[in-house]
Motif scaffolding. Structure first.
Motif, PDB file in Angstrom:
ATOM      1  N   GLU A  81      -8.007   1.663  27.193  1.00  0.00           N
ATOM      2  CA  GLU A  81      -7.785   1.356  25.785  1.00  0.00           C
ATOM      3  C   GLU A  81      -7.313   2.606  25.059  1.00  0.00           C
ATOM      4  O   GLU A  81      -7.431   3.728  25.563  1.00  0.00           O
ATOM      5  N   VAL A  82      -6.782   2.380  23.883  1.00  0.00           N
ATOM      6  CA  VAL A  82      -6.436   3.459  22.959  1.00  0.00           C
ATOM      7  C   VAL A  82      -7.354   3.321  21.753  1.00  0.00           C
ATOM      8  O   VAL A  82      -7.578   2.208  21.254  1.00  0.00           O
ATOM      9  N   THR A  83      -7.910   4.428  21.293  1.00  0.00           N
ATOM     10  CA  THR A  83      -8.750   4.395  20.095  1.00  0.00           C
ATOM     11  C   THR A  83      -8.198   5.351  19.050  1.00  0.00           C
ATOM     12  O   THR A  83      -7.682   6.424  19.380  1.00  0.00           O
ATOM     13  N   LEU A  84      -8.307   4.936  17.810  1.00  0.00           N
ATOM     14  CA  LEU A  84      -7.910   5.764  16.671  1.00  0.00           C
ATOM     15  C   LEU A  84      -9.101   5.880  15.733  1.00  0.00           C
ATOM     16  O   LEU A  84      -9.685   4.864  15.337  1.00  0.00           O
ATOM     17  N   ASP A  85      -9.468   7.099  15.398  1.00  0.00           N
ATOM     18  CA  ASP A  85     -10.533   7.338  14.426  1.00  0.00           C
ATOM     19  C   ASP A  85      -9.892   7.783  13.116  1.00  0.00           C
ATOM     20  O   ASP A  85      -9.145   8.775  13.085  1.00  0.00           O
ATOM     21  N   LEU A  86     -10.191   7.062  12.050  1.00  0.00           N
ATOM     22  CA  LEU A  86      -9.608   7.328  10.741  1.00  0.00           C
ATOM     23  C   LEU A  86     -10.646   7.938   9.804  1.00  0.00           C
ATOM     24  O   LEU A  86     -11.841   7.933  10.102  1.00  0.00           O
ATOM     25  N   ASP A  87     -10.172   8.450   8.678  1.00  0.00           N
ATOM     26  CA  ASP A  87     -11.083   9.136   7.757  1.00  0.00           C
ATOM     27  C   ASP A  87     -11.656   8.224   6.678  1.00  0.00           C
ATOM     28  O   ASP A  87     -12.337   8.690   5.762  1.00  0.00           O
ATOM     29  N   ALA A  88     -11.392   6.916   6.768  1.00  0.00           N
ATOM     30  CA  ALA A  88     -11.924   5.972   5.782  1.00  0.00           C
ATOM     31  C   ALA A  88     -11.933   4.581   6.400  1.00  0.00           C
ATOM     32  O   ALA A  88     -11.351   4.351   7.469  1.00  0.00           O
ATOM     33  N   GLY A  89     -12.604   3.652   5.724  1.00  0.00           N
ATOM     34  CA  GLY A  89     -12.665   2.284   6.213  1.00  0.00           C
ATOM     35  C   GLY A  89     -11.292   1.642   6.266  1.00  0.00           C
ATOM     36  O   GLY A  89     -10.464   1.842   5.372  1.00  0.00           O
ATOM     37  N   VAL A  90     -11.030   0.878   7.325  1.00  0.00           N
ATOM     38  CA  VAL A  90      -9.710   0.283   7.524  1.00  0.00           C
ATOM     39  C   VAL A  90      -9.747  -1.222   7.291  1.00  0.00           C
ATOM     40  O   VAL A  90     -10.783  -1.873   7.420  1.00  0.00           O
ATOM     41  N   ASP A  91      -8.588  -1.762   6.938  1.00  0.00           N
ATOM     42  CA  ASP A  91      -8.395  -3.203   6.812  1.00  0.00           C
ATOM     43  C   ASP A  91      -7.830  -3.689   8.141  1.00  0.00           C
ATOM     44  O   ASP A  91      -6.642  -3.525   8.416  1.00  0.00           O
ATOM     45  N   GLU A  92      -8.682  -4.264   8.969  1.00  0.00           N
ATOM     46  CA  GLU A  92      -8.276  -4.648  10.325  1.00  0.00           C
ATOM     47  C   GLU A  92      -7.109  -5.627  10.323  1.00  0.00           C
ATOM     48  O   GLU A  92      -6.179  -5.515  11.132  1.00  0.00           O
ATOM     49  N   GLY A 138       0.812  -1.209   0.000  1.00  0.00           N
ATOM     50  CA  GLY A 138       0.000   0.000   0.000  1.00  0.00           C
ATOM     51  C   GLY A 138       0.847   1.262   0.000  1.00  0.00           C
ATOM     52  O   GLY A 138       1.888   1.323   0.642  1.00  0.00           O
ATOM     53  N   VAL A 139       0.389   2.270  -0.721  1.00  0.00           N
ATOM     54  CA  VAL A 139       1.102   3.537  -0.770  1.00  0.00           C
ATOM     55  C   VAL A 139       0.628   4.429   0.365  1.00  0.00           C
ATOM     56  O   VAL A 139      -0.456   4.257   0.914  1.00  0.00           O
ATOM     57  N   ALA A 140       1.471   5.396   0.719  1.00  0.00           N
ATOM     58  CA  ALA A 140       1.133   6.297   1.814  1.00  0.00           C
ATOM     59  C   ALA A 140      -0.089   7.132   1.453  1.00  0.00           C
ATOM     60  O   ALA A 140      -0.245   7.581   0.322  1.00  0.00           O
ATOM     61  N   ARG A 141      -0.950   7.347   2.433  1.00  0.00           N
ATOM     62  CA  ARG A 141      -2.159   8.136   2.215  1.00  0.00           C
ATOM     63  C   ARG A 141      -1.799   9.614   2.222  1.00  0.00           C
ATOM     64  O   ARG A 141      -1.147  10.106   3.133  1.00  0.00           O
ATOM     65  N   ASP A 143      -8.863   0.762   0.642  1.00  0.00           N
ATOM     66  CA  ASP A 143      -8.465   1.058  -0.739  1.00  0.00           C
ATOM     67  C   ASP A 143      -6.988   0.766  -0.998  1.00  0.00           C
ATOM     68  O   ASP A 143      -6.475   1.058  -2.072  1.00  0.00           O
ATOM     69  N   GLY A 144      -6.288   0.206  -0.005  1.00  0.00           N
ATOM     70  CA  GLY A 144      -4.888  -0.165  -0.191  1.00  0.00           C
ATOM     71  C   GLY A 144      -3.887   0.873   0.254  1.00  0.00           C
ATOM     72  O   GLY A 144      -2.696   0.578   0.352  1.00  0.00           O
ATOM     73  N   THR A 145      -4.318   2.108   0.524  1.00  0.00           N
ATOM     74  CA  THR A 145      -3.397   3.121   1.026  1.00  0.00           C
ATOM     75  C   THR A 145      -3.135   2.876   2.510  1.00  0.00           C
ATOM     76  O   THR A 145      -3.824   2.082   3.154  1.00  0.00           O
ATOM     77  N   ALA A 146      -2.139   3.565   3.049  1.00  0.00           N
ATOM     78  CA  ALA A 146      -1.768   3.330   4.445  1.00  0.00           C
ATOM     79  C   ALA A 146      -1.293   4.622   5.090  1.00  0.00           C
ATOM     80  O   ALA A 146      -0.881   5.564   4.406  1.00  0.00           O
ATOM     81  N   VAL A 147      -1.367   4.664   6.408  1.00  0.00           N
ATOM     82  CA  VAL A 147      -0.857   5.803   7.170  1.00  0.00           C
ATOM     83  C   VAL A 147      -0.085   5.257   8.368  1.00  0.00           C
ATOM     84  O   VAL A 147      -0.495   4.279   8.997  1.00  0.00           O
TER      85      VAL A 147
END
Length: 201
Positions: free
Chosen positions: A58-69, A33-36, A119-123
């Motif tokens: 716990e730690v939670t992260l909210d992202l701006d798109a659907g994630v691949d768990e 995956g390419v960098a977002r 979508d294959g991108t990553a952060v």
């Protein structure tokens, strides 16, 4: 008696081009995956720089798109860069990751994450919070940030497995063969004819 062999027809050349495109698509599908470009992370809890009096559950992260768990990893590290928990993050909804943890001692803690989106991108990123110290955590310089994110990137490296490597090899062979056929195609619209002398066979 010599026999003429005609080159592949235009239909065959079109099929060859289609094969090249299919092979390239396969290579792209297996690529990491390419960098977002737009950052990806919306918010975190605890947030960067938080000064907590009690340890979070716990730690939670909210992202701006659907994630691949299955391809996303989060780690919480103590001041000695040791993992606080070996648990993997749990997806909550389509774009939130939760990491349960247990913090037993006061100090600075680093949240490091490598999140792959649908979508294959990553952060990839990291931030710190403090627990029970009453002061803000030490800032993350570039070296510390890189060392923290290496934990989640390297420990769970998204390398190409054996089967995918085989598919890459096959795709490469197909591309090479088709390009060779295209290189030998007639130029200037003139048909290329091969003559075979059957009397010598």
């Amino acid at each position: 008696m010599p026999r003429e062999l005609s080159p592949p027809s235009g239909g065959r050349r079109r099929a060859a081009v289609a094969a090249v495109l299919a092979a390239v698509a396969g290579l792209l599908a297996l690529a990491p995956g390419v960098a977002r470009a737009d950052g990806g992370l919306v918010s975190a809890d605890p947030p960067a720089g938080a000064v907590l009096t009690a340890a979070p559950a716990e730690v939670t992260l909210d992202l701006d798109a659907g994630v691949d768990e299955g391809q996303s990893h989060v780690a919480v590290l103590d001041a000695a860069s040791r993992r606080v928990t070996d648990a993997e993050p749990i997806r909550a909804g389509s774009s939130r990751l939760r990491l349960p943890l247990r913090v037993d001692a006061p100090g600075d803690y680093t949240v490091a994450y490598h999140v792959t989106f649908a979508d294959g991108t990553a952060v990839t990123g990291a931030h710190r919070f403090s627990v029970g110290t009453g002061v803000a955590p030490a800032p993350l310089d570039d070296a510390a940030r890189r060392a923290s994110t290496d934990v989640v990137v390297d420990a769970h490296g998204h390398g190409i497995d054996g089967f995918s490597a085989f598919l890459l090899f096959v795709d490469g062979a197909v591309v090479a063969a088709v390009l060779a056929l295209l290189w030998l195609r007639p130029r200037g619209g003139r048909a290329m004819v091969l003559r075979v002398d059957e009397s010598r066979t």
